[in-house]
Design a protein around this motif. Structure first.
Motif, PDB file in Angstrom:
ATOM      1  N   GLY A  61      50.974  43.365  42.782  1.00  0.00           N
ATOM      2  CA  GLY A  61      52.134  42.598  43.215  1.00  0.00           C
ATOM      3  C   GLY A  61      53.398  43.416  43.042  1.00  0.00           C
ATOM      4  N   GLU A  62      54.500  42.896  43.571  1.00  0.00           N
ATOM      5  CA  GLU A  62      55.778  43.589  43.460  1.00  0.00           C
ATOM      6  C   GLU A  62      56.264  43.641  42.018  1.00  0.00           C
ATOM      7  N   SER A  63      57.225  44.534  41.760  1.00  0.00           N
ATOM      8  CA  SER A  63      57.832  44.597  40.437  1.00  0.00           C
ATOM      9  C   SER A  63      58.473  43.259  40.096  1.00  0.00           C
ATOM     10  N   GLY A  64      58.266  42.820  38.847  1.00  0.00           N
ATOM     11  CA  GLY A  64      58.848  41.564  38.405  1.00  0.00           C
ATOM     12  C   GLY A  64      58.019  40.336  38.671  1.00  0.00           C
ATOM     13  N   CYS A  65      56.778  40.513  39.161  1.00  0.00           N
ATOM     14  CA  CYS A  65      55.952  39.346  39.489  1.00  0.00           C
ATOM     15  C   CYS A  65      55.203  38.795  38.276  1.00  0.00           C
ATOM     16  N   PHE A 224      43.274  46.287  35.581  1.00  0.00           N
ATOM     17  CA  PHE A 224      44.036  47.418  36.104  1.00  0.00           C
ATOM     18  C   PHE A 224      45.265  46.884  36.834  1.00  0.00           C
ATOM     19  N   ILE A 225      46.431  47.068  36.229  1.00  0.00           N
ATOM     20  CA  ILE A 225      47.682  46.561  36.775  1.00  0.00           C
ATOM     21  C   ILE A 225      48.362  47.659  37.588  1.00  0.00           C
ATOM     22  N   ALA A 226      48.758  47.341  38.811  1.00  0.00           N
ATOM     23  CA  ALA A 226      49.384  48.345  39.671  1.00  0.00           C
ATOM     24  C   ALA A 226      50.108  47.661  40.818  1.00  0.00           C
ATOM     25  N   HIS A 227      50.964  48.426  41.484  1.00  0.00           N
ATOM     26  CA  HIS A 227      51.588  47.934  42.711  1.00  0.00           C
ATOM     27  C   HIS A 227      51.111  48.708  43.932  1.00  0.00           C
ATOM     28  N   ASP A 228      50.364  49.797  43.709  1.00  0.00           N
ATOM     29  CA  ASP A 228      49.844  50.624  44.793  1.00  0.00           C
ATOM     30  C   ASP A 228      48.468  50.096  45.213  1.00  0.00           C
ATOM     31  N   LEU A 229      48.417  49.466  46.371  1.00  0.00           N
ATOM     32  CA  LEU A 229      47.172  48.838  46.822  1.00  0.00           C
ATOM     33  C   LEU A 229      46.072  49.852  47.110  1.00  0.00           C
ATOM     34  N   VAL A 231      45.492  52.676  45.443  1.00  0.00           N
ATOM     35  CA  VAL A 231      44.898  53.036  44.157  1.00  0.00           C
ATOM     36  C   VAL A 231      44.003  51.913  43.647  1.00  0.00           C
ATOM     37  N   VAL A 232      44.471  50.685  43.775  1.00  0.00           N
ATOM     38  CA  VAL A 232      43.703  49.533  43.289  1.00  0.00           C
ATOM     39  C   VAL A 232      42.375  49.423  44.025  1.00  0.00           C
ATOM     40  N   ARG A 233      42.388  49.688  45.332  1.00  0.00           N
ATOM     41  CA  ARG A 233      41.135  49.600  46.084  1.00  0.00           C
ATOM     42  C   ARG A 233      40.120  50.621  45.588  1.00  0.00           C
ATOM     43  N   HIS A 234      40.592  51.777  45.168  1.00  0.00           N
ATOM     44  CA  HIS A 234      39.683  52.844  44.748  1.00  0.00           C
ATOM     45  C   HIS A 234      38.964  52.511  43.445  1.00  0.00           C
ATOM     46  N   ILE A 235      39.594  51.702  42.584  1.00  0.00           N
ATOM     47  CA  ILE A 235      39.016  51.496  41.250  1.00  0.00           C
ATOM     48  C   ILE A 235      38.511  50.081  41.012  1.00  0.00           C
ATOM     49  N   SER A 236      39.007  49.081  41.759  1.00  0.00           N
ATOM     50  CA  SER A 236      38.756  47.687  41.400  1.00  0.00           C
ATOM     51  C   SER A 236      37.531  47.092  42.083  1.00  0.00           C
ATOM     52  N   ASP A 237      36.812  46.240  41.351  1.00  0.00           N
ATOM     53  CA  ASP A 237      35.740  45.436  41.928  1.00  0.00           C
ATOM     54  C   ASP A 237      36.311  44.193  42.594  1.00  0.00           C
ATOM     55  N   ARG A 238      37.285  43.562  41.915  1.00  0.00           N
ATOM     56  CA  ARG A 238      37.985  42.403  42.467  1.00  0.00           C
ATOM     57  C   ARG A 238      39.480  42.619  42.321  1.00  0.00           C
ATOM     58  N   GLU A 337      44.871  31.877  56.796  1.00  0.00           N
ATOM     59  CA  GLU A 337      43.984  32.294  57.879  1.00  0.00           C
ATOM     60  C   GLU A 337      43.786  33.798  57.795  1.00  0.00           C
ATOM     61  N   ILE A 338      42.614  34.239  58.192  1.00  0.00           N
ATOM     62  CA  ILE A 338      42.295  35.668  58.133  1.00  0.00           C
ATOM     63  C   ILE A 338      43.087  36.418  59.196  1.00  0.00           C
ATOM     64  N   GLU A 339      43.724  37.485  58.760  1.00  0.00           N
ATOM     65  CA  GLU A 339      44.401  38.349  59.710  1.00  0.00           C
ATOM     66  C   GLU A 339      44.252  39.786  59.207  1.00  0.00           C
ATOM     67  N   ARG A 340      43.441  40.565  59.909  1.00  0.00           N
ATOM     68  CA  ARG A 340      43.199  41.935  59.502  1.00  0.00           C
ATOM     69  C   ARG A 340      44.433  42.765  59.839  1.00  0.00           C
ATOM     70  N   VAL A 341      44.919  43.481  58.859  1.00  0.00           N
ATOM     71  CA  VAL A 341      46.185  44.207  59.040  1.00  0.00           C
ATOM     72  C   VAL A 341      45.932  45.645  59.448  1.00  0.00           C
ATOM     73  N   VAL A 342      45.386  46.438  58.545  1.00  0.00           N
ATOM     74  CA  VAL A 342      45.116  47.846  58.809  1.00  0.00           C
ATOM     75  C   VAL A 342      44.264  48.358  57.652  1.00  0.00           C
ATOM     76  N   PRO A 343      43.326  49.276  57.891  1.00  0.00           N
ATOM     77  CA  PRO A 343      42.518  49.790  56.777  1.00  0.00           C
ATOM     78  C   PRO A 343      43.379  50.564  55.806  1.00  0.00           C
ATOM     79  N   VAL A 344      43.116  50.360  54.507  1.00  0.00           N
ATOM     80  CA  VAL A 344      43.853  51.052  53.457  1.00  0.00           C
ATOM     81  C   VAL A 344      42.932  52.064  52.775  1.00  0.00           C
TER      82      VAL A 344
END
Length: 344
Positions: A61-65, A224-229, A231-238, A337-344
Motif C-alpha cells: 500500500g501507499e506510504s501512511g496506510c 513482507f511489508i513493501a510498496h513495490d508491487l 518485489v512483493v510478487r517475487h517473494i509473496s505467496d499471498r 469486478e475483475i479488470e486485468r491491468v498489465v503484467p507485473v
C-alpha cells in the motif's frame, strides 16, 4: 501451492499467527498542562489476516496506510487499541511483560534502514550475538564466534569480518547483517518492514533471493511489508492490499496481479513501471485524483470512495466488508469486478 479459492492457502496448512480486528488509534490532544482529547489518528482500523507456517504474506500500500504500524503492534513496540493476535495459542496483546521476551525470541523484525538499525559502535560479531546475550545468557567466546561466523556465511557475508563495524559495509551487506541478527534465535516469524526499499535494484534482487532461500532452510514465515508491487510478487505467496488503515483486497499472486477486483489494487498495478514498450502501450492507466484523506478524519463508508471512479451513493453510506463477492478471493468493494491491468 494449493489454494482453496478464497485467497488463502489450502486448509491443511497450519495457521501460525491469526490477527483479528486489529485497531490502533493515536490520540490527538490540545493544551500543554490540561490536555484535552480532541480526536484520534486512525492508523489501523479493523485489520484481519491469517499467516500460515512457511508462507510469505505481502502487505502492500501507499506510504501512511498503516503497514509499519501493524508490524509494531505485532511486536508490542506499540500497544493496540483493540483486537487480537493469536500466536502459539496466546493473544500477543494480553501477554504480561515477562512473557514478551519469549514472544520476541520467536517473532523477529528486519528494519527498513540497514544503517540506522545497527549500532555503529558495535562490531558485526557483537551485533549478531546480541540476541543470545539478552535471551540465552553468556556463552563461551569460541562458541559465540563460531555461531556468528556460521550465520554470516548463511547470509552471504565473509565469516572473517566479525570484527568490522557497520560503516565498513555496503547497504546491501548491512541489511544482510540485520537478517543474520534476526535469525540468531531461530524464530518462527520474521517481519520484514520495507527491507529492500533503501537498496539499489540489483541489490534488492539479491536480498529477496536470500530471504527466499532462508525461508526454505529455516521453515520461516514472513510478513513482507513493501510498496513495490513487483518485489512483493517475487517473494509473496499471498498479498494483502492496504489503504488508510484497512485491507482492501487479499489473494494469492495470480488473483491479485492477474485478476484484481478492487479499484485501488487496479490503480496501484497500473502505476507499476513496465520496460516493454509494446506492453506499456496497451496499458490502461487508472490515475487516482485528489490526495489521500487524513486518517484523523477518514471518509464515511468506504475510505477509498473520495478517489474512486466507481464511487456511488452507497459507498458513502455503507462500509464494504472484506468478503468474496462472486470471485475467487475477497475484496472490500461494493462494485468489485475483475479488470486485468498489465503484467507485473
Amino acid at each position: 501451492m494449493a489454494d482453496e479459492g478464497n485467497g488463502r492457502p489450502a486448509p491443511e496448512r497450519d495457521v501460525i499467527l491469526k490477527v483479528e480486528n486489529l485497531v490502533k488509534h493515536f490520540p490527538l490532544t490540545q493544551g500543554i498542562v490540561f490536555k484535552k482529547h480532541v480526536g484520534a489518528v486512525k492508523a489501523v482500523e479493523g485489520v484481519s489476516f491469517d499467516l500460515y507456517r512457511g508462507e510469505t504474506l505481502g502487505l502492500v500500500g501507499e506510504s501512511g496506510c498503516g503497514k509499519s504500524t501493524v508490524a509494531k503492534l505485532l511486536l508490542r513496540l506499540e500497544e493496540a487499541t483493540s483486537g487480537s493476535a493469536i500466536y502459539d495459542g496466546k493473544d500477543i496483546f494480553k501477554l504480561p511483560k515477562k512473557e514478551l521476551r519469549t514472544l520476541r525470541r520467536n517473532i523477529q523484525i528486519v528494519f527498513q534502514d540497514p544503517y540506522a538499525s545497527l549500532n555503529p559502535r558495535m562490531t558485526v560479531g557483537d551485533i549478531v550475538a546480541e540476541p543470545w546475550e539478552i535471551h540465552q545468557g553468556r556463552m563461551g567466546k569460541a562458541e559465540r564466534r563460531s555461531r556468528v561466523q556460521d550465520l554470516l556465511a548463511r547470509v552471504g557475508l565473509d565469516p572473517d569480518h566479525v570484527n568490522r563495524y557497520p560503516h565498513q559495509f555496503s547497504g546491501g551487506q548491512r541489511q544482510r547483517i540485520g537478517i543474520a541478527r534476526a535469525l540468531a534465535l531461530n524464530p518462527d516469524i520474521i517481519i520484514c518492514d520495507e527491507p529492500v526499499s533503501a537498496l539499489d535494484v540489483s541489490v534488492q534482487a539479491q536480498v529477496v533471493n536470500l530471504l527466499n532461500a532462508l525461508q526454505s532452510d529455516f521453515n520461516l514465515s514472513y510478513i513482507f511489508i513493501a510498496h513495490d508491487l513487483a518485489v512483493v510478487r517475487h517473494i509473496s505467496d499471498r498479498v494483502a492490499v492496504m489503504y488508510l488503515g484497512k485491507i482492501m483486497e487479499v489473494g494469492n499472486q495470480d488473483q491479485i496481479y492477474d485478476r484484481p477486483t478492487h479499484p485501488y489494487t487496479q490503480a496501484l498495478l497500473s502505476a507499476v513501471p513496465v520496460p516493454d514498450p509494446a506492453v506499456r502501450g496497451e496499458r490502461k492507466r487508472m490515475v487516482l485524483t485528489g490526495d489521500v484523506p487524513s486518517p484523523a478524519n477518514p471518509p464515511s463508508g468506504c475510505v477509498f470512495r473520495t478517489r474512486c471512479w466507481k464511487a456511488q451513493e452507497k459507498c458513502a453510506e455503507e462500509v464494504p466488508a472484506l468478503e468474496n463477492r462472486g470471485f475467487d478471493h475477497p475484496s472490500a468493494c461494493h462494485f468489485a469486478e475483475i479488470e486485468r491491468v498489465v503484467p507485473v
